[in-house]
Design an enzyme around this catalytic site. Structure first.
Site, PDB file in Angstrom:
ATOM      1  N   TYR A  23     -32.402  -8.001  -7.427  1.00 53.31           N
ATOM      2  CA  TYR A  23     -33.620  -8.220  -8.227  1.00 53.31           C
ATOM      3  C   TYR A  23     -33.625  -9.638  -8.805  1.00 53.31           C
ATOM      4  CZ  TYR A  23     -33.239  -3.063  -8.377  1.00 53.31           C
ATOM      5  OH  TYR A  23     -33.101  -1.731  -8.065  1.00 53.31           O
ATOM      6  N   TRP A  62     -39.085  -4.290 -18.618  1.00 55.10           N
ATOM      7  CA  TRP A  62     -38.247  -3.537 -19.560  1.00 55.10           C
ATOM      8  C   TRP A  62     -36.792  -3.945 -19.460  1.00 55.10           C
ATOM      9  CZ3 TRP A  62     -37.159   2.429 -19.305  1.00 55.10           C
ATOM     10  CH2 TRP A  62     -36.829   2.834 -18.030  1.00 55.10           C
ATOM     11  N   ASP A  63     -36.384  -4.452 -18.286  1.00 50.83           N
ATOM     12  CA  ASP A  63     -35.031  -5.014 -18.188  1.00 50.83           C
ATOM     13  C   ASP A  63     -34.882  -6.146 -19.192  1.00 50.83           C
ATOM     14  OD1 ASP A  63     -35.812  -3.840 -15.574  1.00 50.83           O
ATOM     15  OD2 ASP A  63     -33.806  -4.437 -14.937  1.00 50.83           O
ATOM     16  N   ASP A 115     -38.523   4.931 -10.622  1.00 47.88           N
ATOM     17  CA  ASP A 115     -39.336   4.821  -9.411  1.00 47.88           C
ATOM     18  C   ASP A 115     -39.503   6.077  -8.550  1.00 47.88           C
ATOM     19  OD1 ASP A 115     -38.965   2.350 -10.495  1.00 47.88           O
ATOM     20  OD2 ASP A 115     -38.370   1.374  -8.641  1.00 47.88           O
ATOM     21  N   TYR A 155     -30.397   6.898  -6.565  1.00 52.74           N
ATOM     22  CA  TYR A 155     -31.314   6.177  -7.460  1.00 52.74           C
ATOM     23  C   TYR A 155     -31.723   7.043  -8.648  1.00 52.74           C
ATOM     24  CZ  TYR A 155     -34.595   2.155  -7.595  1.00 52.74           C
ATOM     25  OH  TYR A 155     -35.285   1.008  -7.890  1.00 52.74           O
ATOM     26  N   GLU A 206     -25.727  -0.646 -11.564  1.00 52.68           N
ATOM     27  CA  GLU A 206     -27.083  -0.213 -11.896  1.00 52.68           C
ATOM     28  C   GLU A 206     -27.051   1.278 -12.275  1.00 52.68           C
ATOM     29  OE1 GLU A 206     -29.535  -0.859  -8.508  1.00 52.68           O
ATOM     30  OE2 GLU A 206     -31.412  -0.652  -9.620  1.00 52.68           O
TER      31      GLU A 206
HETATM   32  C1  2M8 Z   1     -36.063  -0.738 -10.114  1.00 46.29           C
HETATM   33  O1  2M8 Z   1     -37.390  -0.965  -9.649  1.00 46.29           O
HETATM   34  C2  2M8 Z   1     -37.769  -2.014  -8.747  1.00 46.29           C
HETATM   35  C3  2M8 Z   1     -39.302  -2.002  -8.673  1.00 46.29           C
HETATM   36  O2  2M8 Z   1     -39.842  -2.246  -9.929  1.00 46.29           O
HETATM   37  C4  2M8 Z   1     -37.216  -1.873  -7.339  1.00 46.29           C
HETATM   38  O3  2M8 Z   1     -36.627  -0.830  -7.004  1.00 46.29           O
HETATM   39  O4  2M8 Z   1     -37.369  -2.824  -6.570  1.00 46.29           O
HETATM   40  C5  2M8 Z   1     -36.160   0.320 -11.229  1.00 46.29           C
HETATM   41  O5  2M8 Z   1     -34.891   0.843 -11.538  1.00 46.29           O
HETATM   42  C6  2M8 Z   1     -36.805  -0.289 -12.471  1.00 46.29           C
HETATM   43  O6  2M8 Z   1     -36.785   0.629 -13.533  1.00 46.29           O
HETATM   44  C7  2M8 Z   1     -36.093  -1.588 -12.878  1.00 46.29           C
HETATM   45  O7  2M8 Z   1     -36.800  -2.181 -13.925  1.00 46.29           O
HETATM   46  C8  2M8 Z   1     -35.987  -2.568 -11.706  1.00 46.29           C
HETATM   47  C9  2M8 Z   1     -35.121  -3.784 -12.023  1.00 46.29           C
HETATM   48  O8  2M8 Z   1     -33.875  -3.376 -12.551  1.00 46.29           O
HETATM   49  O9  2M8 Z   1     -35.421  -1.921 -10.564  1.00 46.29           O
END
Ligand code: 2M8
Length: 418
Positions: A9, A15-16, A153, A344, A388
């Site tokens: 990411y 929210w992160d 998600d 997940y 995670e």
């Molecule tokens: C996850 O979500 C993203 C899409 O928003 C993904 O899977 O690509 C989820 O765990 C979400 O809650 C979190 O904010 C994000 C980044 O950690 O990853």
């Protein structure tokens, strides 16, 4: 800014970022402020805080080209964002930054006071938008238009809503996540991603205009967990506004919190005592059991409901399950049909969820359970993988490593325990 994770990411998530700021506030008030300012710089004119603020680092799908938010009138220029939102943790983070600044004194205190004055109106607008634009039917629950908005998600919470979606034109998936997380079973499937992208295309087709989305979108669910977070966040903001002499700016926040809390309590199943989401398209309450079923523990409001939920979440169906590596609640009950311990949001244990629930419990005076979850949570993070999520029976680290919000949780807990 801090990216949500180094490779999986490489952008800022809404929210992160708030959780990251909570952790950073323990070690550097200026860094925590920068984290939040970067996020708020991308706030839309409507008040919405977008769920992703993109860096120019490639390697994440869906990127800005897929979102196409440059055509959205409400998006600020000069920044690239997604077109949806996530749970409103930001006011909780801002209040913690103010607290940390005041504790430190001197320059940190001055910066934190100035920052609080700057963000109070922005956060008030954000909450107002959630409570109005995202409650078109006046049900008292924050309505989401994509499972990603919930932050959970692919949780079973959304299975029925997603099952009702027919994707007519499949989209080319350029996923990187399945290459970065070696075991594909830890991530959502391609079929799930087709639906995710279908919803993005629907919102994009109306340039993300708030009033035009509900009539055309195939996913409309009142999210009880997001609503509970809004209730506590609005209470925190009301307090913070008063603390910095901006009571007028937050005059509506307590009413907004009360409305959200009532929405959460209206969702309680008379049979199970647990909270439920509301599917506006099928006009029905959902039945999936997940951590969100315990949303009343976040916002309180009814001591009997909370006592019952606390008994269930600490019992053998949840955090008291005898085979767990740590006495922490998994995202789905190990005894629920469809529980998947590696996948997940469908079963693993998420440190950031442990933090959120422990924080809310402590805030409501439930110190013993908050202490237990902190101590179990810190022991789990003693593997220093900062994963995670974790396999709840074996404590195997899953998903990304060095996930920023997991590290942030550890920072806050270590400082709090000291
Ligand atoms: C996850 O979500 C993203 C899409 O928003 C993904 O899977 O690509 C989820 O765990 C979400 O809650 C979190 O904010 C994000 C980044 O950690 O990853």
């Amino acid at each position: 800014m801090v990216v949500a994770a180094p490779r999986l990411y490489p952008h800022q998530w809404s929210w992160d970022a708030a959780f990251i700021a909570i952790g950073l506030a323990r070690i550097s008030v200026p860094r925590a402020i920068t984290e939040m300012r970067t996020l708020l710089h991308a706030q839309w004119d409507t008040g919405m805080i977008p769920h992703i603020v993109f860096t120019d680092v490639p390697g994440y799908f869906p990127g800005p080209d897929v979102w196409g938010t440059d055509d959205a009138e409400a998006k600020p220029t000069g920044v690239q964002t997604s077109g949806i939102c996530q749970p409103p943790i930001q006011a909780i983070a801002a209040a913690r930054i103010l607290q940390a600044g005041r504790r430190a004194g001197g320059r940190d205190e001055e910066d934190a006071e100035a920052f609080a004055i700057e963000v109070v109106p922005k956060l008030a607008a954000w909450h107002r938008w959630l409570s109005s634009a995202r409650d078109p039917d006046g049900r008292g629950l924050v309505e989401i238009h994509h499972g990603w908005e919930s932050g959970m998600d692919n949780s079973p919470r959304w299975d029925d809503a997603y099952a009702a979606i027919t994707v007519n034109k499949s989209v080319e998936l350029r996923r990187h996540d399945t290459a970065l997380v070696k075991d594909a079973s830890e991530r959502p499937t391609d079929t799930e991603y087709q639906r995710y992208l279908h919803l993005v295309a629907q919102m994009r087709s109306v340039q993300y205009r708030d009033t035009e989305i509900p009539p055309i979108i195939d996913f409309r669910v009142g999210d009880v967990f997001m609503t509970a977070i809004l209730a506590v966040a609005a209470q925190e903001l009301a307090q913070m506004g008063a603390d910095v002499g901006l009571s007028g700016q937050v005059a509506d926040q307590l009413a907004l919190a009360t409305k959200a809390q009532a929405g959460v309590l209206s969702s309680i199943s008379p049979t199970t005592g647990l909270c439920r989401d509301f599917d506006a398209r099928s006009d029905s309450w959902t039945s999936a059991e997940s951590m969100a079923s315990f949303s009343a523990l976040l916002c309180g409001g009814d001591s009997l409901v909370c006592a019952r939920q606390q008994e269930i979440i600490t019992g053998p169906r949840w955090a008291g399950h005898p085979d767990l590596a740590y006495a922490l609640p998994p995202t789905v009950s190990p005894r629920a049909e469809g529980f998947q311990p590696r996948t997940y949001w469908r079963g693993p244990n998420w440190p950031v969820m442990n933090w959120l629930f422990a924080w809310a419990l402590r805030r409501r005076g439930e110190f013993a359970l908050a202490d237990l979850w902190r101590s179990e949570g810190l022991t789990q993070l003693g593997d220093l993988a900062f994963s995670e999520y974790y396999q709840p029976f074996t404590a195997e680290p899953l998903g990304s490593r060095n996930q920023s919000w997991t590290a942030a949780v550890a920072l806050d807990w270590v400082a709090e325990q000291a």
